[in-house]
Design a protein around this motif. Structure first.
Motif, PDB file in Angstrom:
ATOM      1  N   PHE A 276      -0.089   5.452 -14.633  1.00 45.43           N
ATOM      2  CA  PHE A 276       0.351   4.054 -14.704  1.00 45.43           C
ATOM      3  C   PHE A 276       0.120   3.459 -16.090  1.00 45.43           C
ATOM      4  CE2 PHE A 276      -1.005   4.757 -10.235  1.00 45.43           C
ATOM      5  CZ  PHE A 276       0.212   4.566  -9.616  1.00 45.43           C
ATOM      6  N   GLU A 277       0.305   4.272 -17.102  1.00 48.76           N
ATOM      7  CA  GLU A 277       0.035   3.814 -18.467  1.00 48.76           C
ATOM      8  C   GLU A 277       0.795   2.538 -18.817  1.00 48.76           C
ATOM      9  OE1 GLU A 277      -0.742   7.696 -20.883  1.00 48.76           O
ATOM     10  OE2 GLU A 277       0.111   6.158 -22.216  1.00 48.76           O
ATOM     11  N   GLY A 278       0.105   1.610 -19.466  1.00 50.27           N
ATOM     12  CA  GLY A 278       0.737   0.366 -19.917  1.00 50.27           C
ATOM     13  C   GLY A 278       0.868  -0.684 -18.820  1.00 50.27           C
TER      14      GLY A 278
ATOM     15  N   ASP B 114       0.153 -11.796  -8.601  1.00 44.91           N
ATOM     16  CA  ASP B 114       1.013 -12.271  -7.513  1.00 44.91           C
ATOM     17  C   ASP B 114       1.089 -11.198  -6.436  1.00 44.91           C
ATOM     18  OD1 ASP B 114       1.891 -14.794  -8.703  1.00 44.91           O
ATOM     19  OD2 ASP B 114       2.876 -13.520 -10.187  1.00 44.91           O
ATOM     20  N   ILE B 115       0.958  -9.946  -6.867  1.00 47.59           N
ATOM     21  CA  ILE B 115       0.950  -8.851  -5.892  1.00 47.59           C
ATOM     22  C   ILE B 115       0.007  -7.736  -6.350  1.00 47.59           C
ATOM     23  CG2 ILE B 115       3.027  -7.797  -6.938  1.00 47.59           C
ATOM     24  CD1 ILE B 115       3.693  -6.777  -4.032  1.00 47.59           C
ATOM     25  N   ILE B 116      -0.815  -7.257  -5.416  1.00 47.29           N
ATOM     26  CA  ILE B 116      -1.643  -6.075  -5.669  1.00 47.29           C
ATOM     27  C   ILE B 116      -0.946  -4.892  -5.002  1.00 47.29           C
ATOM     28  CG2 ILE B 116      -3.852  -4.921  -5.233  1.00 47.29           C
ATOM     29  CD1 ILE B 116      -5.154  -7.711  -5.090  1.00 47.29           C
ATOM     30  N   ILE B 117      -0.617  -3.886  -5.810  1.00 47.02           N
ATOM     31  CA  ILE B 117       0.016  -2.674  -5.277  1.00 47.02           C
ATOM     32  C   ILE B 117      -1.067  -1.605  -5.241  1.00 47.02           C
ATOM     33  CG2 ILE B 117       1.819  -0.940  -5.666  1.00 47.02           C
ATOM     34  CD1 ILE B 117       3.310  -3.207  -7.289  1.00 47.02           C
ATOM     35  N   ALA B 118      -1.560  -1.318  -4.030  1.00 46.90           N
ATOM     36  CA  ALA B 118      -2.711  -0.415  -3.909  1.00 46.90           C
ATOM     37  C   ALA B 118      -2.250   1.002  -3.572  1.00 46.90           C
ATOM     38  CB  ALA B 118      -3.650  -0.933  -2.824  1.00 46.90           C
ATOM     39  N   ILE B 119      -3.003   1.964  -4.101  1.00 49.36           N
ATOM     40  CA  ILE B 119      -2.751   3.369  -3.774  1.00 49.36           C
ATOM     41  C   ILE B 119      -3.870   3.844  -2.857  1.00 49.36           C
ATOM     42  CG2 ILE B 119      -2.284   5.677  -4.698  1.00 49.36           C
ATOM     43  CD1 ILE B 119      -0.376   3.529  -5.819  1.00 49.36           C
ATOM     44  N   ASP B 120      -3.495   4.370  -1.698  1.00 48.94           N
ATOM     45  CA  ASP B 120      -4.465   4.787  -0.671  1.00 48.94           C
ATOM     46  C   ASP B 120      -5.302   5.985  -1.149  1.00 48.94           C
ATOM     47  OD1 ASP B 120      -5.797   4.684   1.699  1.00 48.94           O
ATOM     48  OD2 ASP B 120      -4.063   5.084   2.972  1.00 48.94           O
TER      49      ASP B 120
ATOM     50  N   LEU C 152       0.842  -1.199   0.000  1.00 53.17           N
ATOM     51  CA  LEU C 152       0.000   0.000   0.000  1.00 53.17           C
ATOM     52  C   LEU C 152       0.875   1.246   0.000  1.00 53.17           C
ATOM     53  CD1 LEU C 152      -2.946   1.120   0.285  1.00 53.17           C
ATOM     54  CD2 LEU C 152      -2.583   1.103   2.756  1.00 53.17           C
ATOM     55  N   PHE C 153       0.591   2.152  -0.945  1.00 49.98           N
ATOM     56  CA  PHE C 153       1.332   3.412  -1.030  1.00 49.98           C
ATOM     57  C   PHE C 153       0.368   4.579  -0.926  1.00 49.98           C
ATOM     58  CE2 PHE C 153       4.118   0.382  -3.097  1.00 49.98           C
ATOM     59  CZ  PHE C 153       5.378   0.747  -2.624  1.00 49.98           C
ATOM     60  N   LYS C 154       0.892   5.725  -0.458  1.00 48.61           N
ATOM     61  CA  LYS C 154       0.070   6.943  -0.427  1.00 48.61           C
ATOM     62  C   LYS C 154       0.035   7.539  -1.829  1.00 48.61           C
ATOM     63  CE  LYS C 154       1.015   8.217   4.357  1.00 48.61           C
ATOM     64  NZ  LYS C 154       2.442   7.940   4.701  1.00 48.61           N
ATOM     65  N   GLU C 155      -0.896   8.474  -2.038  1.00 51.72           N
ATOM     66  CA  GLU C 155      -1.018   9.078  -3.367  1.00 51.72           C
ATOM     67  C   GLU C 155       0.230   9.869  -3.755  1.00 51.72           C
ATOM     68  OE1 GLU C 155      -4.468  11.104  -4.699  1.00 51.72           O
ATOM     69  OE2 GLU C 155      -5.583   9.224  -4.823  1.00 51.72           O
ATOM     70  N   ASP C 156       1.007  10.341  -2.758  1.00 55.27           N
ATOM     71  CA  ASP C 156       2.228  11.070  -3.116  1.00 55.27           C
ATOM     72  C   ASP C 156       3.447  10.138  -3.208  1.00 55.27           C
ATOM     73  OD1 ASP C 156       2.710  10.522  -0.499  1.00 55.27           O
ATOM     74  OD2 ASP C 156       2.688  12.601   0.202  1.00 55.27           O
ATOM     75  N   GLU C 157       3.188   8.843  -3.275  1.00 54.66           N
ATOM     76  CA  GLU C 157       4.285   7.878  -3.426  1.00 54.66           C
ATOM     77  C   GLU C 157       4.145   7.079  -4.723  1.00 54.66           C
ATOM     78  OE1 GLU C 157       5.023   6.841   1.314  1.00 54.66           O
ATOM     79  OE2 GLU C 157       3.551   5.683   0.175  1.00 54.66           O
ATOM     80  N   ILE C 158       3.610   7.742  -5.742  1.00 52.57           N
ATOM     81  CA  ILE C 158       3.355   7.059  -7.012  1.00 52.57           C
ATOM     82  C   ILE C 158       4.647   6.508  -7.609  1.00 52.57           C
ATOM     83  CG2 ILE C 158       2.598   7.487  -9.408  1.00 52.57           C
ATOM     84  CD1 ILE C 158       0.151   8.470  -8.260  1.00 52.57           C
ATOM     85  N   GLU C 159       5.738   7.273  -7.503  1.00 57.92           N
ATOM     86  CA  GLU C 159       7.013   6.812  -8.065  1.00 57.92           C
ATOM     87  C   GLU C 159       7.477   5.524  -7.382  1.00 57.92           C
ATOM     88  OE1 GLU C 159       8.283   7.767 -10.869  1.00 57.92           O
ATOM     89  OE2 GLU C 159       6.627   9.208 -10.953  1.00 57.92           O
ATOM     90  N   GLU C 160       7.327   5.476  -6.042  1.00 58.38           N
ATOM     91  CA  GLU C 160       7.711   4.282  -5.290  1.00 58.38           C
ATOM     92  C   GLU C 160       6.854   3.079  -5.728  1.00 58.38           C
ATOM     93  OE1 GLU C 160       7.404   7.327  -4.107  1.00 58.38           O
ATOM     94  OE2 GLU C 160       8.614   7.668  -2.329  1.00 58.38           O
ATOM     95  N   ALA C 161       5.560   3.340  -5.938  1.00 60.60           N
ATOM     96  CA  ALA C 161       4.665   2.256  -6.363  1.00 60.60           C
ATOM     97  C   ALA C 161       5.092   1.718  -7.731  1.00 60.60           C
ATOM     98  CB  ALA C 161       3.226   2.767  -6.416  1.00 60.60           C
ATOM     99  N   LYS C 162       5.450   2.649  -8.630  1.00 59.09           N
ATOM    100  CA  LYS C 162       5.889   2.246  -9.973  1.00 59.09           C
ATOM    101  C   LYS C 162       7.170   1.423  -9.896  1.00 59.09           C
ATOM    102  CE  LYS C 162       4.443   5.887 -13.160  1.00 59.09           C
ATOM    103  NZ  LYS C 162       4.890   7.206 -13.620  1.00 59.09           N
ATOM    104  N   LEU C 163       8.104   1.861  -9.037  1.00 60.01           N
ATOM    105  CA  LEU C 163       9.372   1.134  -8.876  1.00 60.01           C
ATOM    106  C   LEU C 163       9.127  -0.310  -8.434  1.00 60.01           C
ATOM    107  CD1 LEU C 163      11.905   3.591  -7.173  1.00 60.01           C
ATOM    108  CD2 LEU C 163      12.142   2.431  -9.392  1.00 60.01           C
ATOM    109  N   LEU C 164       8.240  -0.468  -7.448  1.00 57.43           N
ATOM    110  CA  LEU C 164       7.926  -1.817  -6.961  1.00 57.43           C
ATOM    111  C   LEU C 164       7.296  -2.648  -8.084  1.00 57.43           C
ATOM    112  CD1 LEU C 164       7.749  -3.939  -4.725  1.00 57.43           C
ATOM    113  CD2 LEU C 164       5.550  -2.946  -4.025  1.00 57.43           C
ATOM    114  N   TYR C 165       6.372  -2.013  -8.819  1.00 56.18           N
ATOM    115  CA  TYR C 165       5.715  -2.702  -9.934  1.00 56.18           C
ATOM    116  C   TYR C 165       6.770  -3.219 -10.918  1.00 56.18           C
ATOM    117  CZ  TYR C 165       2.523  -3.505 -13.896  1.00 56.18           C
ATOM    118  OH  TYR C 165       1.815  -4.057 -14.925  1.00 56.18           O
ATOM    119  N   ASP C 166       7.703  -2.336 -11.284  1.00 59.11           N
ATOM    120  CA  ASP C 166       8.718  -2.725 -12.269  1.00 59.11           C
ATOM    121  C   ASP C 166       9.630  -3.827 -11.727  1.00 59.11           C
ATOM    122  OD1 ASP C 166       7.639  -0.939 -14.030  1.00 59.11           O
ATOM    123  OD2 ASP C 166       9.040   0.686 -13.538  1.00 59.11           O
TER     124      ASP C 166
END
Ligand code: AMP
Ligand code: MG
Length: 329
Positions: A272-274, A303-309, A237-251
């Motif tokens: 989060f295009e693509g 395998d993992i859900i990366i949610a944005i709060d 779970l990431f906050k809305e101002d942690e979008i870059e961190e969420a993308k990094l984990l996704y990648d």
């Protein structure tokens, strides 16, 4: 045991009532989430609910009645604001905790002296409650700690082989469990946030508190102390101002060959295009109605859900963030 799913109608309701009256438990639709139902005065049947779900035995159940039921048969209506709340929000996703008259069996209230009572607005559920002509107790129709079901198929996925019948009343419109409100005292207190918000209650009752649940507190609503709504895959779970961190984990996850999904409000989709997305919608009510469905879809595909709060916690968002943090946090 074979589990059948049947569209809710006069015939399937008659069958359901027969099962309930002979001490069985069934899946039933409501406007919040699907319930696992038994007659509230039947101790053996109520024990079955706890067995089927694997529910902790100190977590009481909500009793459901139809809109013309005389609730004073079951509880003491002690505060003057209660009739106003009922007029405004019942039938609907509001559960009132009042002092019990002891008609509902002790197994359902875990030996306590209060009873949680709700009048569902789902028409099929109303018809079932009328046909049963008895209060029906029901928790959400999922295995304990898993995500609550919002379609008959979700109930089947969790409880196949454990119950004989699931009445299919379509997708639940509300999507999160009812607001649980303690109305035993002068000022009502929210024990579990939901679609009937603090602001809505204040307007009618003149005030409204929110119960804080801290570790070590004597819990007033036992259910809230348990972990809940967990999908069967990893989550972050990431906050809305942690979008870059969420993308990094996704990648990072994708690079290691894992299937990752981002779950977020629809307005964030363009960040989060693509990527694989589980979009929740835009307004609070829409997000609430989609939350569990997306979590249940996500656990099947990811395998993992990366949610944005959520960006806020007022109104309906309080109930949404409570669940989002318990499921993905
Ligand atoms: P569920 O049936 O899974 O939606 O959970 C019902 C919720 O209502 C749980 O959080 C319970 O702890 C709460 N609840 C049920 N009965 C009572 C009661 N008598 N007093 C306080 N909370 C209750
Ligand atoms: Mg539940």
């Amino acid at each position: 045991m074979i589990t059948e799913i049947k569209t809710i109608n006069e015939r399937s309701i008659a069958e359901a009532v027969k099962i309930l009256r002979s001490g069985g438990v069934i899946g039933m639709p409501t406007e919040t989430v699907y319930g696992l139902a038994a007659i509230g005065t039947d101790s053996r049947a109520v024990e079955k609910i706890y067995e089927v779900k694997g529910r902790p035995s100190d977590n009481p159940l909500i009793a459901h009645v139809h809109r013309d039921y005389d609730i004073e048969k079951l509880v003491f209506v002690e505060q003057d604001y209660i009739p106003r709340l009922m007029n405004e929000y019942m039938p609907g996703p509001l559960t009132l905790v009042m002092r019990s008259r002891g008609i509902i069996c002790k197994e359902a209230v875990c030996g306590g002296d209060t009873l949680a009572l709700r009048i569902p607005s789902h028409e099929g559920c109303q018809a079932l409650l009328r046909a049963a002509d008895a209060p029906i107790v029901a928790p959400s129709a999922n295995i304990s700690k898993h995500t609550s079901p919002v379609t008959a198929r979700h109930v089947y996925d969790d409880l196949n082989g454990k119950i004989p019948l699931i009445l299919d009343g379509g997708k639940c419109s509300g999507g999160i469990e009812s607001t649980v409100l303690d109305v035993t005292e002068k000022v009502p207190r929210i024990l579990r946030a939901g679609l009937i918000t603090r602001e809505m209650i204040e307007k009618v009752a003149g005030g409204c508190e929110i119960a804080e649940h801290k570790d070590g507190d004597k819990v007033k609503s036992p259910g809230v102390k348990y972990r809940h709504y967990r999908p069967r895959c990893r989550t972050a779970l990431f906050k809305e101002d942690e979008i870059e961190e969420a993308k990094l984990l996704y990648d990072k996850e994708t690079a290691s060959g894992n299937r990752a999904y981002i779950m977020c409000r629809t307005p964030l989709a363009n960040y989060f295009e693509g990527k694989n997305l589980l979009l929740l919608g835009t307004g609070g009510e829409e997000i609430a109605s989609n939350l569990y469905e997306r979590l249940l879809q996500g656990e099947k595909e990811a395998d993992i859900i990366i949610a944005i709060d959520m960006p806020r916690e007022d109104g309906v968002y309080l109930g949404i963030t409570n669940r989002l943090r318990k499921s993905c946090g």
